[in-house]
Design a protein around this motif. Structure first.
Motif, short mmCIF file in Angstrom:
data_model
loop_
_atom_site.label_atom_id
_atom_site.label_comp_id
_atom_site.label_asym_id
_atom_site.label_seq_id
_atom_site.Cartn_x
_atom_site.Cartn_y
_atom_site.Cartn_z
N TRP A 99 0.83 -1.20 0.00
CA TRP A 99 0.00 0.00 0.00
C TRP A 99 0.87 1.26 0.00
CZ3 TRP A 99 -3.90 2.34 -1.52
CH2 TRP A 99 -4.48 3.43 -0.87
N TYR A 113 1.96 1.80 -3.47
CA TYR A 113 0.85 2.31 -4.28
C TYR A 113 0.58 3.78 -4.00
CZ TYR A 113 -3.02 1.24 -7.40
OH TYR A 113 -3.85 1.18 -8.48
N ILE A 171 0.30 6.82 -6.61
CA ILE A 171 -0.77 7.81 -6.65
C ILE A 171 -0.20 9.22 -6.67
CG2 ILE A 171 -2.71 8.77 -5.35
CD1 ILE A 171 -3.28 5.94 -4.33
N THR A 187 -0.65 11.54 -10.04
CA THR A 187 -1.44 12.76 -9.86
C THR A 187 -0.63 14.00 -10.19
OG1 THR A 187 -2.62 11.63 -8.06
CG2 THR A 187 -2.93 14.00 -8.26
N LYS A 225 -1.08 0.98 -12.58
CA LYS A 225 -1.50 2.38 -12.47
C LYS A 225 -2.92 2.62 -12.98
CE LYS A 225 1.70 4.32 -14.89
NZ LYS A 225 2.47 5.41 -15.53
N VAL A 261 -5.71 3.81 -10.56
CA VAL A 261 -5.48 5.18 -10.09
C VAL A 261 -5.84 6.18 -11.18
CG1 VAL A 261 -3.73 6.79 -9.24
CG2 VAL A 261 -3.64 4.39 -8.58
N GLU A 262 -5.37 5.92 -12.40
CA GLU A 262 -5.63 6.85 -13.49
C GLU A 262 -7.13 6.95 -13.80
OE1 GLU A 262 -3.25 5.46 -16.70
OE2 GLU A 262 -1.39 6.31 -15.91
N LEU A 287 -8.73 9.11 -11.17
CA LEU A 287 -8.32 10.50 -11.38
C LEU A 287 -9.00 11.11 -12.60
CD1 LEU A 287 -4.52 10.15 -10.57
CD2 LEU A 287 -6.18 11.49 -9.29
N SER A 309 -6.70 17.95 -7.93
CA SER A 309 -5.46 17.17 -7.87
C SER A 309 -4.66 17.49 -6.61
CB SER A 309 -4.62 17.44 -9.12
OG SER A 309 -4.37 18.81 -9.30
N TRP A 364 -6.14 15.42 -3.92
CA TRP A 364 -5.69 14.03 -4.04
C TRP A 364 -4.28 13.87 -3.48
CZ3 TRP A 364 -7.95 9.66 -4.36
CH2 TRP A 364 -9.13 9.47 -5.07
N ALA A 392 -3.23 11.57 -0.28
CA ALA A 392 -2.23 10.51 -0.38
C ALA A 392 -1.05 10.78 0.54
CB ALA A 392 -1.76 10.38 -1.83
#
Length: 540
Positions: free
Chosen positions: A54, A57, A61, A65, A287, A290-291, A294, A385, A388, A392
């Motif tokens: 995690w 990951y 992220i 982003t 990815k 995530v993409e 987003l 963004s 985000w 994160a």
């Protein structure tokens, strides 16, 4: 909270829940409760493994982003504010863009991580370790790697200017750590020093261009060469391929809104997918989730495209999803879940207002032409963004603190290793790629210019926000002697480059790069030996 591992495993959960020091501030997941209460003691290795995945990951992220959503919107904002690169003689917008908008875009993960870490005195060591650790890593490993890949002549005056400013920033941070606290004036001093740095860059560029008499003349021996848009045209956007012209229809056809929506939400370019090697495909598959999220929540305005990346159905959907994202991630959803008059939640009100606005925009616009106010979506995308990245970064800081408690490691060592490496990996690849493509001086200048923004804005803004929200004094007490090793190593590496680079007449070759990388390996060994108390230092 570090005492939890000293107790019997049957008491871990009770200790975590009853100790106020074990309560994580912010974030959506309670990692300490998960590892010590949800997982039984015999499955602790499994919990640590899942946390490590995690953590990886979260770095993905942050990187995705910042690269594909934060920076493009920041660039679009600077274009709309007339701060884009300009070819006019004596134009000051190009250096101003580089040291403000570009620096903010590249350093966003570092700065947000520092701001989140400074928000809690228990994790301030993470911020110090990450900022100093990234500084040592970038100025030794990355700079040394550039010299090893492609020996070059450094840009003398920009190099000396950046190193001097960075040494001043490091010395200021060293004094703050020695005093153990930072006041309002000192926090503003960090930001003021960065403003002074920006003005110095702009003034030096103006003087040089005026002396040169031609804003478009070839770069001098001390000025880094800048790749222009004409030299290396790159198509932006997730779905762009090398054969776009070949697949473009001869006559324009009107696509349906559903087709536009599904195409815009696809994070894969299938023509590009077929040409790439297996490891690229594996990382891309990693990815894609995530993409996709987003793409659903963050609009992107691209001034380089004819339609400015206007996707009417998706942009109207962003009118709903972006505000919802902002209210549900701000303070970990505390504001979004707040009940107005104890009856109606804030997120419900935002949904109603945003849905009505999205419907109005959908009715009054067309698929073919962006509206005149399309630039507003760049500001919305920038905000979304940023939220985000902040979310994160909050999870990142919390999980690193949890790993520190599990393995009995100080926040400083976690900051200078995992957090510094994770935040620097993007800069490392981009700088080395830039050097390999024939721009080593530009990459080398980026090594020293970017980290000035990180340390001055990261420390200054992080401490200033904490003062505004809680107290007028921020305590920065080092949690281990490793902080002084880190500060000394960074200062020594800067002095080494400040002395040896001019001594070599700014001719940087493989010997210089090898020395820098060796220096980092020695520093890392000393830091780890200090952390595990093999080497003892007397602290001030």
């Amino acid at each position: 909270c570090w005492e939890v591992r000293k107790h019997n495993s049957s008491e871990w959960c009770h200790f975590i829940r009853s100790n106020p020091d074990c309560q994580l501030d912010g974030g959506f997941l309670d990692y300490l409760n998960g590892v010590f209460c949800v997982f039984p003691p015999r499955l602790l290795p499994l919990a640590v493994t899942l946390y490590a995945v995690w953590l990886l990951y979260l770095f993905v992220i942050l990187g995705v982003t910042a690269e594909k959503f934060f920076c493009p919107n920041l660039s679009a904002i600077s274009t709309n504010l007339k701060l884009s690169h300009n070819v006019a003689v004596f134009s000051l917008t190009s250096p101003l863009h580089g040291v403000t908008f570009l620096a903010f875009g590249n350093g966003a993960p570092d700065v947000f991580s520092a701001v989140v870490a400074f928000s809690d005195p228990r994790t301030a060591g993470l911020a110090i370790g990450a900022i100093f650790g990234a500084g040592v890593f970038v100025t030794t490993v990355v700079a040394g790697g550039i010299a090893l890949l492609k020996p070059f002549t450094a840009a003398s005056r920009p190099f000396l200017r950046d190193v001097i400013f960075y040494m001043v920033a490091v010395f200021l941070t060293f004094m703050v750590l020695y005093l153990g606290r930072i006041r309002l004036g000192e926090a503003l001093g960090y930001l003021g020093l960065y403003v002074f740095y920006v003005l110095t860059v702009v003034l030096c560029t103006w003087i040089h261009r005026r002396h040169r008499g031609d804003g478009l003349a070839p770069p001098g021996p001390w000025e880094p060469e800048m790749p222009t848009d004409v030299e290396e045209p790159e198509s932006s956007g997730t779905n762009s391929g090398d054969y776009a012209e070949e697949y473009r229809p001869l006559l324009p056809s009107q696509e349906s809104s559903l087709r536009i929506l599904t195409t815009a939400l696809s994070p894969l370019d299938y023509r590009k997918w077929r040409r790439k090697p297996w490891y690229w495909r594996l990382f891309k598959a990693f990815k894609v989730p995530v993409e996709l999220v987003l793409l659903l929540t963050v609009p992107v305005v691209d001034p380089d495209k004819d339609d400015l990346n206007w996707k009417r159905p998706l942009n109207c959907l962003h009118i709903l999803t972006s505000p919802l994202l902002c209210v549900l991630t701000l303070k970990s959803g505390a504001y979004g879940l707040y009940q107005i008059q104890g009856i109606f939640p804030v997120w419900g009100l935002v949904t109603l207002v945003a849905s009505a606005l999205a419907l109005i925009i959908f009715i009054t616009t067309s698929n073919e032409e962006p509206p005149k106010y399309h630039c507003v979506f760049a500001f919305l995308g920038f905000l979304a963004s940023a939220m985000w990245i902040n979310a994160a970064a909050t999870e990142l800081v919390n999980i690193l603190r949890t790993l520190g408690i599990i393995f009995q490691l100080s926040n400083t060592v976690l900051g200078l290793t995992l957090l510094a490496w994770g935040n620097s990996i993007g800069d490392t690849f981009s700088d080395l790629t830039m050097a390999r493509q024939g721009y080593p001086r530009m990459a080398f200048s980026a090594c020293f210019g970017g980290i000035i923004f990180n340390i001055l804005v990261g420390v200054g803004l992080g401490c200033l926000l904490q003062m505004i929200s809680s107290q007028p004094l921020v305590k920065l007490e080092p949690d281990s002697p490793l902080v002084w090793v880190l500060a000394g190593a960074l200062g020594l590496s800067l002095v080494f480059s400040f002395v040896t680079v001019p001594a070599q007449c700014f001719q940087l070759g493989k010997a210089y790069g090898l020395c820098l990388i060796t220096y980092y390996l020695v520093f890392l060994c000393v830091a780890l030996l200090t952390e595990f108390r093999v080497i003892h230092f007397s602290t001030p």
